[in-house]
Design a protein around this motif. Structure first.
Motif, PDB file in Angstrom:
ATOM      1  N   ALA A  44       0.762  -0.990  -0.267  1.00  0.00           N
ATOM      2  CA  ALA A  44       0.145  -0.066  -0.070  1.00  0.00           C
ATOM      3  C   ALA A  44       1.028   1.340   0.014  1.00  0.00           C
ATOM      4  O   ALA A  44       0.625   2.388  -0.625  1.00  0.00           O
ATOM      5  N   THR A  45       2.126   1.260   0.680  1.00  0.00           N
ATOM      6  CA  THR A  45       2.923   2.336   0.677  1.00  0.00           C
ATOM      7  C   THR A  45       3.346   2.545  -0.481  1.00  0.00           C
ATOM      8  O   THR A  45       3.760   3.798  -1.001  1.00  0.00           O
ATOM      9  N   GLN A  46       4.014   1.569  -1.271  1.00  0.00           N
ATOM     10  CA  GLN A  46       4.623   1.789  -2.707  1.00  0.00           C
ATOM     11  C   GLN A  46       3.497   2.514  -3.574  1.00  0.00           C
ATOM     12  O   GLN A  46       3.870   3.270  -4.084  1.00  0.00           O
ATOM     13  N   ILE A  47       2.302   2.221  -3.447  1.00  0.00           N
ATOM     14  CA  ILE A  47       1.170   2.620  -4.579  1.00  0.00           C
ATOM     15  C   ILE A  47       1.118   3.873  -3.828  1.00  0.00           C
ATOM     16  O   ILE A  47       0.750   4.893  -4.849  1.00  0.00           O
ATOM     17  N   LEU A  48       1.174   4.104  -2.671  1.00  0.00           N
ATOM     18  CA  LEU A  48       0.755   5.522  -2.403  1.00  0.00           C
ATOM     19  C   LEU A  48       1.734   6.582  -2.926  1.00  0.00           C
ATOM     20  O   LEU A  48       1.384   7.822  -3.181  1.00  0.00           O
ATOM     21  N   VAL A  49       2.943   6.159  -2.635  1.00  0.00           N
ATOM     22  CA  VAL A  49       4.394   7.191  -3.094  1.00  0.00           C
ATOM     23  C   VAL A  49       4.014   7.194  -4.625  1.00  0.00           C
ATOM     24  O   VAL A  49       4.236   8.411  -5.293  1.00  0.00           O
ATOM     25  N   LYS A  50       3.775   5.956  -5.429  1.00  0.00           N
ATOM     26  CA  LYS A  50       3.508   5.985  -6.804  1.00  0.00           C
ATOM     27  C   LYS A  50       2.500   6.727  -7.362  1.00  0.00           C
ATOM     28  O   LYS A  50       2.687   7.452  -8.484  1.00  0.00           O
ATOM     29  N   ASN A  51       1.473   6.808  -6.736  1.00  0.00           N
ATOM     30  CA  ASN A  51       0.162   7.454  -7.207  1.00  0.00           C
ATOM     31  C   ASN A  51      -0.012   9.107  -6.943  1.00  0.00           C
ATOM     32  O   ASN A  51      -0.777   9.652  -7.013  1.00  0.00           O
ATOM     33  N   ALA A  52       1.096   9.592  -6.291  1.00  0.00           N
ATOM     34  CA  ALA A  52       1.358  11.083  -6.026  1.00  0.00           C
ATOM     35  C   ALA A  52       1.026  11.929  -7.145  1.00  0.00           C
ATOM     36  O   ALA A  52       1.819  11.868  -8.153  1.00  0.00           O
ATOM     37  N   VAL A  53       0.285  12.801  -6.995  1.00  0.00           N
ATOM     38  CA  VAL A  53      -0.175  13.929  -8.183  1.00  0.00           C
ATOM     39  C   VAL A  53       1.007  14.794  -8.321  1.00  0.00           C
ATOM     40  O   VAL A  53       1.320  15.150  -9.544  1.00  0.00           O
ATOM     41  N   VAL A  54       1.937  14.889  -7.443  1.00  0.00           N
ATOM     42  CA  VAL A  54       3.199  15.620  -7.650  1.00  0.00           C
ATOM     43  C   VAL A  54       4.270  14.582  -7.021  1.00  0.00           C
ATOM     44  O   VAL A  54       4.028  13.958  -5.956  1.00  0.00           O
ATOM     45  N   PRO A  55       5.442  14.638  -7.629  1.00  0.00           N
ATOM     46  CA  PRO A  55       6.482  13.824  -6.964  1.00  0.00           C
ATOM     47  C   PRO A  55       6.889  14.314  -5.629  1.00  0.00           C
ATOM     48  O   PRO A  55       6.935  15.509  -5.303  1.00  0.00           O
ATOM     49  N   ILE A  56       7.157  13.201  -4.474  1.00  0.00           N
ATOM     50  CA  ILE A  56       7.070  13.351  -3.162  1.00  0.00           C
ATOM     51  C   ILE A  56       8.849  13.732  -3.309  1.00  0.00           C
ATOM     52  O   ILE A  56       9.729  12.869  -3.555  1.00  0.00           O
ATOM     53  N   ASN A  57       9.382  14.779  -2.759  1.00  0.00           N
ATOM     54  CA  ASN A  57      10.813  14.937  -2.740  1.00  0.00           C
ATOM     55  C   ASN A  57      11.413  14.420  -1.254  1.00  0.00           C
ATOM     56  O   ASN A  57      10.825  14.410  -0.116  1.00  0.00           O
ATOM     57  N   LYS A  58      12.130  13.384  -1.395  1.00  0.00           N
ATOM     58  CA  LYS A  58      12.870  12.769  -0.710  1.00  0.00           C
ATOM     59  C   LYS A  58      13.796  13.500   0.440  1.00  0.00           C
ATOM     60  O   LYS A  58      13.759  13.098   1.532  1.00  0.00           O
ATOM     61  N   GLN A  59      13.969  14.594   0.135  1.00  0.00           N
ATOM     62  CA  GLN A  59      14.876  15.568   0.963  1.00  0.00           C
ATOM     63  C   GLN A  59      13.920  16.465   1.943  1.00  0.00           C
ATOM     64  O   GLN A  59      14.451  16.443   2.945  1.00  0.00           O
ATOM     65  N   LYS A  60      12.842  16.677   1.601  1.00  0.00           N
ATOM     66  CA  LYS A  60      11.878  17.396   2.414  1.00  0.00           C
ATOM     67  C   LYS A  60      10.689  16.393   3.412  1.00  0.00           C
ATOM     68  O   LYS A  60      10.710  15.337   2.891  1.00  0.00           O
ATOM     69  N   ALA A  61      10.744  16.729   4.529  1.00  0.00           N
ATOM     70  CA  ALA A  61      10.001  15.707   5.497  1.00  0.00           C
ATOM     71  C   ALA A  61       8.553  15.673   5.183  1.00  0.00           C
ATOM     72  O   ALA A  61       7.843  16.332   4.715  1.00  0.00           O
ATOM     73  N   ILE A  62       8.308  14.497   5.472  1.00  0.00           N
ATOM     74  CA  ILE A  62       6.869  14.083   5.797  1.00  0.00           C
ATOM     75  C   ILE A  62       6.537  13.931   7.382  1.00  0.00           C
ATOM     76  O   ILE A  62       7.248  12.868   7.918  1.00  0.00           O
ATOM     77  N   LEU A  63       5.505  14.411   7.645  1.00  0.00           N
ATOM     78  CA  LEU A  63       5.107  14.184   9.020  1.00  0.00           C
ATOM     79  C   LEU A  63       4.233  12.964   9.155  1.00  0.00           C
ATOM     80  O   LEU A  63       3.402  12.753   8.477  1.00  0.00           O
ATOM     81  N   SER A  64       4.492  12.054  10.111  1.00  0.00           N
ATOM     82  CA  SER A  64       3.568  10.902  10.315  1.00  0.00           C
ATOM     83  C   SER A  64       2.778  11.136  11.640  1.00  0.00           C
ATOM     84  O   SER A  64       3.315  11.463  12.542  1.00  0.00           O
ATOM     85  N   THR A  65       1.366  10.531  11.481  1.00  0.00           N
ATOM     86  CA  THR A  65       0.685  10.299  12.472  1.00  0.00           C
ATOM     87  C   THR A  65      -0.193   9.150  12.574  1.00  0.00           C
ATOM     88  O   THR A  65       0.186   8.509  11.750  1.00  0.00           O
ATOM     89  N   SER A  66      -0.583   8.873  13.703  1.00  0.00           N
ATOM     90  CA  SER A  66      -1.458   7.346  13.726  1.00  0.00           C
ATOM     91  C   SER A  66      -2.629   7.503  12.924  1.00  0.00           C
ATOM     92  O   SER A  66      -3.214   8.537  12.723  1.00  0.00           O
ATOM     93  N   PHE A  67      -3.229   6.514  12.389  1.00  0.00           N
ATOM     94  CA  PHE A  67      -4.531   6.444  11.894  1.00  0.00           C
ATOM     95  C   PHE A  67      -5.659   6.553  12.687  1.00  0.00           C
ATOM     96  O   PHE A  67      -5.371   5.957  13.642  1.00  0.00           O
ATOM     97  N   ALA A  68      -6.846   7.109  12.320  1.00  0.00           N
ATOM     98  CA  ALA A  68      -7.703   7.462  13.304  1.00  0.00           C
ATOM     99  C   ALA A  68      -8.904   6.424  12.863  1.00  0.00           C
ATOM    100  O   ALA A  68      -8.958   5.952  11.681  1.00  0.00           O
ATOM    101  N   ASN A  69      -9.797   6.228  13.896  1.00  0.00           N
ATOM    102  CA  ASN A  69     -10.977   5.470  13.668  1.00  0.00           C
ATOM    103  C   ASN A  69     -12.176   6.509  12.917  1.00  0.00           C
ATOM    104  O   ASN A  69     -12.271   7.652  13.510  1.00  0.00           O
ATOM    105  N   ILE A  70     -12.629   6.173  11.638  1.00  0.00           N
ATOM    106  CA  ILE A  70     -13.214   6.821  10.927  1.00  0.00           C
ATOM    107  C   ILE A  70     -14.639   7.290  11.704  1.00  0.00           C
ATOM    108  O   ILE A  70     -15.073   8.467  11.147  1.00  0.00           O
ATOM    109  N   ASP A  71     -15.248   6.302  12.675  1.00  0.00           N
ATOM    110  CA  ASP A  71     -16.227   6.835  13.360  1.00  0.00           C
ATOM    111  C   ASP A  71     -16.333   7.614  14.422  1.00  0.00           C
ATOM    112  O   ASP A  71     -17.028   8.352  14.569  1.00  0.00           O
ATOM    113  N   ASN A  72     -14.769   7.916  14.959  1.00  0.00           N
ATOM    114  CA  ASN A  72     -14.529   8.827  15.956  1.00  0.00           C
ATOM    115  C   ASN A  72     -13.156   9.248  15.755  1.00  0.00           C
ATOM    116  O   ASN A  72     -12.076   8.678  16.034  1.00  0.00           O
TER     117      ASN A  72
END
Length: 182
Positions: A44-72
């Motif tokens: 899923a992660t590989q597809i997420l990066v591959k499908n980006a509408v603009v290339p994701i720059n490996k030098q710039k940071a990506i902030l990471s969070t926990s995934f949330a329950n869609i009902d709350n």
């Protein structure tokens, strides 16, 4: 007087019992279905990066969070934290600059609109780390599967840069991780 066909009735009862047994075994197989969570999330992660509408720059940071329950959306679980951490780890393995943040109330989804809103605190953190995006996600529990959506969202304008949906069987391991909310 009509004779009762006991052989026919017995045969029908045996077939009924066998069909009932098959139905319950199928349900047991679904709940015991094995899944390589790390491999599925990695794909899923590989597809997420591959499908980006603009290339994701490996030098710039990506902030990471926990995934949330869609009902709350203020709630996560062991499952949500693990999925977020696993995607982040896969991004790091792919050479991306990932910074973990655990901001419970700083990133939320507006319930009626469904768009991500970035708080001032998150904008401050993203500016501090020269971040380009934040990794966010939700999960929804169904009858036989848990459905996961992972997104990379621009910290500049809240635009979704990439999104990918996948599902995992709702087996014993995943059920246990889902039952442990914060």
């Amino acid at each position: 007087m009509k004779m009762v066909n006991w052989k026919g009735i017995s045969a029908l009862l045996v077939v009924g019992v066998l069909l009932t047994g098959c139905a319950s075994n199928k349900a047991a197989r679904v709940s015991d279905q094995k899944v390589d969570l790390v491999e599925e999330v990695g794909d899923a992660t590989q597809i997420l990066v591959k499908n980006a509408v603009v290339p994701i720059n490996k030098q710039k940071a990506i902030l990471s969070t926990s995934f949330a329950n869609i009902d709350n959306l203020q709630e996560s679980s062991t499952f949500g934290r693990l999925i977020g951490d696993t995607v982040a780890g896969d991004l790091v393995g792919g050479g991306f600059n990932v910074i973990e943040i655990r901001l419970r109330n700083s990133l939320y989804m507006e319930p009626r609109v469904g768009e991500f809103m970035l708080s001032r605190e998150l904008r401050h953190v993203s500016a501090e780390h020269d971040a380009q995006a934040v990794l966010v996600g939700t999960y929804a529990v169904g009858g036989e599967y848990v459905y996961v959506n992972a997104r990379l969202v621009s910290v500049n304008d809240s635009r979704v840069l990439s999104s990918y949906d996948f599902r995992l069987p709702l087996n014993r391991d995943i059920r246990k991780m889902l039952s442990s909310n914060r």
